[in-house]
Motif scaffolding. Structure first.
Motif, PDB file in Angstrom:
ATOM      1  N   ASP A  17       0.855  -1.184   0.000  1.00 52.01           N
ATOM      2  CA  ASP A  17       0.000   0.000   0.000  1.00 52.01           C
ATOM      3  C   ASP A  17       0.894   1.239   0.000  1.00 52.01           C
ATOM      4  O   ASP A  17       1.832   1.340   0.802  1.00 52.01           O
ATOM      5  N   SER A  18       0.579   2.161  -0.887  1.00 47.93           N
ATOM      6  CA  SER A  18       1.458   3.327  -1.075  1.00 47.93           C
ATOM      7  C   SER A  18       0.632   4.589  -1.213  1.00 47.93           C
ATOM      8  O   SER A  18      -0.553   4.555  -1.579  1.00 47.93           O
ATOM      9  N   ARG A  19       1.265   5.685  -0.928  1.00 46.05           N
ATOM     10  CA  ARG A  19       0.666   7.008  -1.138  1.00 46.05           C
ATOM     11  C   ARG A  19       1.604   7.811  -2.023  1.00 46.05           C
ATOM     12  O   ARG A  19       2.817   7.823  -1.814  1.00 46.05           O
ATOM     13  N   SER A  54      -3.829   7.069  -3.012  1.00 50.27           N
ATOM     14  CA  SER A  54      -3.269   5.905  -2.339  1.00 50.27           C
ATOM     15  C   SER A  54      -3.771   4.669  -3.060  1.00 50.27           C
ATOM     16  O   SER A  54      -4.906   4.617  -3.541  1.00 50.27           O
TER      17      SER A  54
END
Length: 751
Positions: A90-92, A137
């Motif tokens: 999971d990334s932003r 995200s």
């Protein structure tokens, strides 16, 4: 105007600083050793007064190298990729720029991965339309930069792919979210100008996605610089802003307001080096004038280059920065003011001055055009002197369009003033387009003519020596020696082929292109790589031809086109039109295809000998033998893959088998009729490792030491498939893939 006759004591030290950066990039020297050497030279400079100036210059060179070394600290992602092939977390991230609207390719700033704060630049391939300036995200899969050690001049950015639906997050962290401002301004231009907004977007913001419509004609006309936000644009904006601001503010306040606004404008253009160069020169000029400090153009140029490279030394290798500084440097340092028409020939001073000014403008266009040619030939394989004529009208027209675009952007729509500005914009854009088409049709244009690094160095020496003689309008032996040495460097690469002898299985994605460079100098090419679906260009024109020209490969002895699938034949027109191809081998199925007939009608095939392979046949090429094993005379293919040419190269006691996209039907035919011919030491796997090829019986008959698979790391067919990979693992000792970069297999050299 800049005064360029004033002293420039920083010029030579800054040049050596940049040389130090370049040397440190090419030769990795530990920082501690550079620091020790610099300290020793500094101590020597204290005591050796007679050599002090040279020692100080040496320190400048070392400082440049040390700055580069400090900047090359590995990023967090690079450290992770040392032990992992990819990251899926999971990334932003913040979308900073749209690279291609056709492929949904974006540049992003990665801010967070798995809850860990990070700040990395990446390229994002997305199935979604994203908004530059917006924060998102998502579950991202991040893979390392896929730079090819053979083909790529510079490393690329890591890539990310979205693995789940996006969650939209609005950013509130930045008072001025630059990318969002930029997106809104671009949308503003689209709403007001419709389909004609592309030129304004390219002109004001150097919008990558808007340049394609104009790139070809502007490149041929030598005016491509007009849609790259550059110093010329900033000087136009400076002139317009100062006229407007001085109507309301005293000079110093007006200049202060301008500097604040232009810094914001530079941010909207993502701090492009040419923009920074102009802003720094203008800012330094203004500050020097406030403080009554005499600064000439050369000193301003040197200071600007020092500041940019001190902040980010990687900018030195940006083609935009190199072209920008080269053009301005030539104008400031290398151009004399020649009185072409004397007073005795034309007493009328006004007319005489205008005519002399016009001739000096032509001289400037010619000298600048000749000076930038080596860089454009080295990087792009193109050069145009059409700009000598084109810029005479192109520069003032683009200046008018720039001002109109700026005013259209600022003034609200729906009123008489806005409508008149839009109509004026369309009128001048129409004239500019017609002028561009006319200039682009002129013959002074080179394409697909890359030069080597050694030739680039020779051209630079020739430019330096020639400009120094032109500046003083005198010939001295030292300058003549520089020119002669430069000419020698240009000629030397033509005397030998510098490509390493061996076999290159190029990293061209999921496609095929192979180059065999024999020790005796002959070149054999098998297939030509793909044609990009989202572009008018082939992989060969973008990657292969520059590499071939840098290696001074100008001709191909044999070009073998296995079949006409676009991933194998996409670069064929570019190859045969750019290189001297002596022999072309194809099947009769290929020759009956409509695409081949179209090529026959053109001039592409006029100079090559065409060999139609209808049965097994052998050819001698120097000390090598090419044996075409398939298709055989009585074989009737069901598909284009079934009819792929299969050729075996016998050389230096080794056998190399190249199978194109041949399928299991072709394999079974050869196994039944001539299995003894299939034994090979090296095998290029058929059809990129598809399960439709590489049967267990076939691989057992070949029994290769090494298998080469031409495939991209990510592809829609999920090549290579497990079945052929299992067969390779059973019978081959090694398996190599172009997903990891171009494969190079060297030949042994004779004593």
């Amino acid at each position: 105007m800049l005064q360029h006759e004033k002293p420039a004591p920083l010029l030579l030290p800054v040049i050596l600083w940049c040389v130090g950066i370049a040397l440190s990039r090419a030769i990795a020297i530990p920082f501690i050793w550079q620091a020790i050497i610099a300290l020793v030279i500094f101590i020597l400079a204290i005591f050796l007064k007679s050599a002090r100036i040279y020692l100080i210059l040496g320190i400048c060179l070392l400082l440049g190298g040390m700055r580069w070394t400090i900047a090359q600290q590995p990023s967090v992602l690079e450290e992770v990729f040392k032990t992992r092939s990819h990251i899926q977390q999971d990334s932003r991230f913040l979308v900073t720029n749209l690279i291609s609207s056709k492929t949904n390719l974006y540049k992003i700033r990665l801010d967070e991965v798995a809850g860990i704060r990070i700040r990395e630049k990446l390229l994002l391939c997305s199935d979604y339309k994203l908004t530059p300036g917006q924060e998102y995200s998502a579950l991202l899969e991040i893979i390392p930069a896929q730079s090819d050690d053979v083909l790529d001049m510079y490393p690329s950015l890591p890539r990310a792919y979205i693995r789940q639906s996006l969650k939209l997050e609005k950013t509130t962290k930045s008072i001025f979210p630059i990318a969002l401002w930029r997106t809104k301004l671009l949308a503003n231009l689209e709403n007001k100008l419709g389909d004609e907004a592309e030129f304004a977007k390219a002109l004001l913001f150097s919008d990558t996605s808007a340049k394609g419509k104009y790139r070809d004609d502007l490149t041929r006309s030598g005016m491509i610089h007009l849609i790259v936000v550059s110093g010329l644009h900033i000087w136009f904006i400076y002139a317009v802003c100062m006229i407007f601001l001085r109507a309301f503010f005293p000079p110093k306040i007006a200049e202060t307001v301008f500097l604040i606004l232009i810094i914001f404008y530079a941010a909207l253009n993502y701090w492009a080096p040419p923009v920074l160069r102009s802003i720094l020169m203008i800012g330094l000029m203004i500050i020097a004038r406030w403080r009554n400090i005499p600064l000439g153009g050369a000193q301003l140029l040197a200071l600007s280059l020092l500041i940019i490279t001190a902040i980010n030394p990687e900018q030195l290798f940006d083609i935009g920065l190199q072209l920008s500084f080269l053009c301005v440097g030539v104008i400031i340092l290398g151009l004399p003011h020649i009185e072409w028409i004397k007073e005795k020939d034309l007493p009328a001073a006004n007319i005489r001055n205008k005519m002399n000014g016009f001739f000096n403008l032509l001289l400037m266009n010619l000298v600048v055009g000749l000076s930038v040619m080596p860089l454009t030939l080295y990087y792009f394989g193109t050069a145009s002197l059409n700009g000598i004529i084109g810029n005479i009208l192109g520069i003032p027209l683009s200046g008018v369009i720039l001002i109109l675009s700026f005013l259209i952007l600022m003034i609200p729509a729906g009123n008489i003033l806005s409508a008149s500005l839009i109509n004026s914009y369309r009128f001048f854009l129409y004239i500019f387009n017609r002028w561009t088409e006319f200039v682009a049709s002129m013959p002074f244009y080179l394409q697909n003519r890359w030069i080597t690094g050694l030739q680039l160095a020779g051209c630079i020496l020739l430019v330096i020596g020639g400009l120094s003689m032109l500046k003083k309008l005198e010939i001295r032996w030292q300058k003549l020696v520089i020119c002669l040495f430069g000419i020698a460097l240009i000629i030397i690469p033509q005397l030998h082929h510098s490509a390493d002898r061996g076999i290159y299985i190029f990293n061209c994605g999921t496609g095929d292109c192979i180059l065999v460079s024999l020790n005796e100098g002959q070149k054999i090419m098998i297939d030509t790589g793909p044609h990009y679906r989202t572009s008018d260009q082939s992989w060969a024109s973008q990657k292969l031809l520059p590499w071939l020209n840098h290696k001074n490969i100008k001709e191909i002895d044999w070009l073998i086109l296995t079949h006409l699938d676009s991933d194998h034949s996409g670069g064929f027109p570019d190859i045969v039109s750019s290189l001297k191809v002596k022999n072309i081998a194809v099947t009769d199925e290929t020759m009956s295809d409509e695409r081949w007939k179209e090529w026959e009608k053109s001039v592409l095939l006029n100079k090559a000998t065409i060999h139609c392979i209808e049965d097994t046949i052998s050819y001698r090429i120097g000390e090598a033998k090419l044996k075409f094993l398939h298709p055989a005379k009585y074989y009737y293919p069901a598909t284009s893959n079934s009819s792929s040419l299969i050729v075996r190269l016998d050389y230096q006691g080794k056998r190399y088998l190249f199978t194109g996209d041949a399928d299991i039907n072709a394999e079974y035919y050869m196994l039944e009729h001539y299995p003894e011919e299939l034994k090979a030491d090296y095998l290029k796997a058929a059809h990129h490792g598809s399960k439709s090829s590489s049967s267990r019986e076939f691989i057992r008959a070949v029994l290769p030491e090494e298998v080469w698979i031409s495939v991209s790391r990510r592809n829609q067919w999920n090549f290579p498939h497990p079945e052929p990979m299992h067969n390779f693992q059973l019978y081959a000792q090694r398996i190599l893939s172009t997903a990891d970069g171009t494969i190079y297999h060297p030949f042994t050299q004779k004593d």
